[in-house]
Design an enzyme around this catalytic site. Sequence first.
Site, PDB file in Angstrom:
ATOM      1  CG  HIS A  62       3.683   0.139   4.725  1.00  0.00           C
ATOM      2  ND1 HIS A  62       2.842  -0.791   5.291  1.00  0.00           N
ATOM      3  CD2 HIS A  62       4.850  -0.536   4.488  1.00  0.00           C
ATOM      4  CE1 HIS A  62       3.468  -1.945   5.390  1.00  0.00           C
ATOM      5  NE2 HIS A  62       4.672  -1.829   4.911  1.00  0.00           N
ATOM      6  CD  GLU A  73       0.000   0.245   7.401  1.00  0.00           C
ATOM      7  OE1 GLU A  73       0.556   0.399   6.297  1.00  0.00           O
ATOM      8  OE2 GLU A  73      -0.489  -0.846   7.764  1.00  0.00           O
ATOM      9  CG  ASN A 128      -0.196  -0.034   2.537  1.00  0.00           C
ATOM     10  OD1 ASN A 128       1.032   0.089   2.570  1.00  0.00           O
ATOM     11  ND2 ASN A 128      -0.919  -0.186   3.633  1.00  0.00           N
TER      12      ASN A 128
HETATM   13  C1  F6R Z   1       9.910  -3.463   7.779  1.00  0.00           C
HETATM   14  C2  F6R Z   1       9.175  -2.328   7.251  1.00  0.00           C
HETATM   15  C3  F6R Z   1       8.170  -2.482   6.165  1.00  0.00           C
HETATM   16  C4  F6R Z   1       8.595  -3.434   5.048  1.00  0.00           C
HETATM   17  C5  F6R Z   1       7.487  -3.540   3.992  1.00  0.00           C
HETATM   18  C6  F6R Z   1       7.831  -4.546   2.928  1.00  0.00           C
HETATM   19  O1  F6R Z   1      10.847  -3.037   8.763  1.00  0.00           O
HETATM   20  O2  F6R Z   1       9.362  -1.278   7.727  1.00  0.00           O
HETATM   21  O3  F6R Z   1       7.902  -1.219   5.617  1.00  0.00           O
HETATM   22  O4  F6R Z   1       9.764  -2.963   4.454  1.00  0.00           O
HETATM   23  O5  F6R Z   1       6.291  -3.915   4.597  1.00  0.00           O
HETATM   24  O6  F6R Z   1       7.864  -5.820   3.504  1.00  0.00           O
HETATM   25  P1  F6R Z   1       8.404  -7.071   2.678  1.00  0.00           P
HETATM   26  O7  F6R Z   1       9.818  -6.782   2.374  1.00  0.00           O
HETATM   27  O8  F6R Z   1       8.244  -8.238   3.621  1.00  0.00           O
HETATM   28  O9  F6R Z   1       7.557  -7.162   1.454  1.00  0.00           O
END
Ligand code: F6R
Length: 244
Positions: free
Chosen positions: A138, A143, A136
């Site tokens: 983030h 969020e 999304n």
């Molecule tokens: C983790 C974080 C999140 C992840 C994001 C992507 O410390 O801050 O923003 O980087 O959710 O997650 P993955 O890499 O598992 O797709």
Amino acid sequence: MRIIKAKDYDDMSRKAAAVISSQVTLKPDSVLGLATGSTVEGLYKELVKLFNQGTLDFSQVRSVNLDEYVGLPPDHDQSYNYFMKTNLFSKINIDEANTNLPNGLARDSDLECKRYDKIIDGFGQMDLQLLGLGNNGHIGFNEPSDTFMTNTHCVELTDETIESNARFFSDKSQVPKKALTMGIKGITQAKIVLLCVSGTHKAEALKNVLAGPVTPQIQGSILQMHPNLVVVADKDALSKLQTS
Ligand code: F6R
């Protein structure tokens, strides 16, 4: 903004590790903002490899992680404390006293957020902030919202994020509903922001982040304003963007 194109996940991991490796080589006492998640697992493996080859020395590096789930103890296998220990810290020569993560068990999350911001402010300016990207848009656990939250704060995770992170838990009901996350100020004050993105499932988010309007509904879009944003993304993640 610089976009470094990678062939696939492994290539992204190697290229992103090369950026961090240059940073630590040029400045051995670098302050690194670190992330967790599937995106950075391969990159941490590459850093461990470079350490084992004797190419990299982390003994003077200081680190500040982006986020932690509320309610998970550090030894829970899905906590971000545990992730960092098992994927990186225990495999390199970083001094664990120089590593920082929010405490997901803090009784008073406001106080914990203030404590964390003091640590971030104490470093002055981070040298490099590593980021993955949520489906999304983030960054950290900032969020979609009506505002950009500047400081470290406690956030209610969106259903989309809970759904997406359920893959790491036995079922969706086990995913914590809240997290503590560094705010947009902490993230963007870093001298270099290194955003890593892989896979077609992230293509829409990456397009919105890099080529859409800057809006708190897509928190990563604020990175367009950063003077030194480096994006390392694979072909699939870049598939919805026109890049030369
Ligand atoms: C983790 C974080 C999140 C992840 C994001 C992507 O410390 O801050 O923003 O980087 O959710 O997650 P993955 O890499 O598992 O797709």
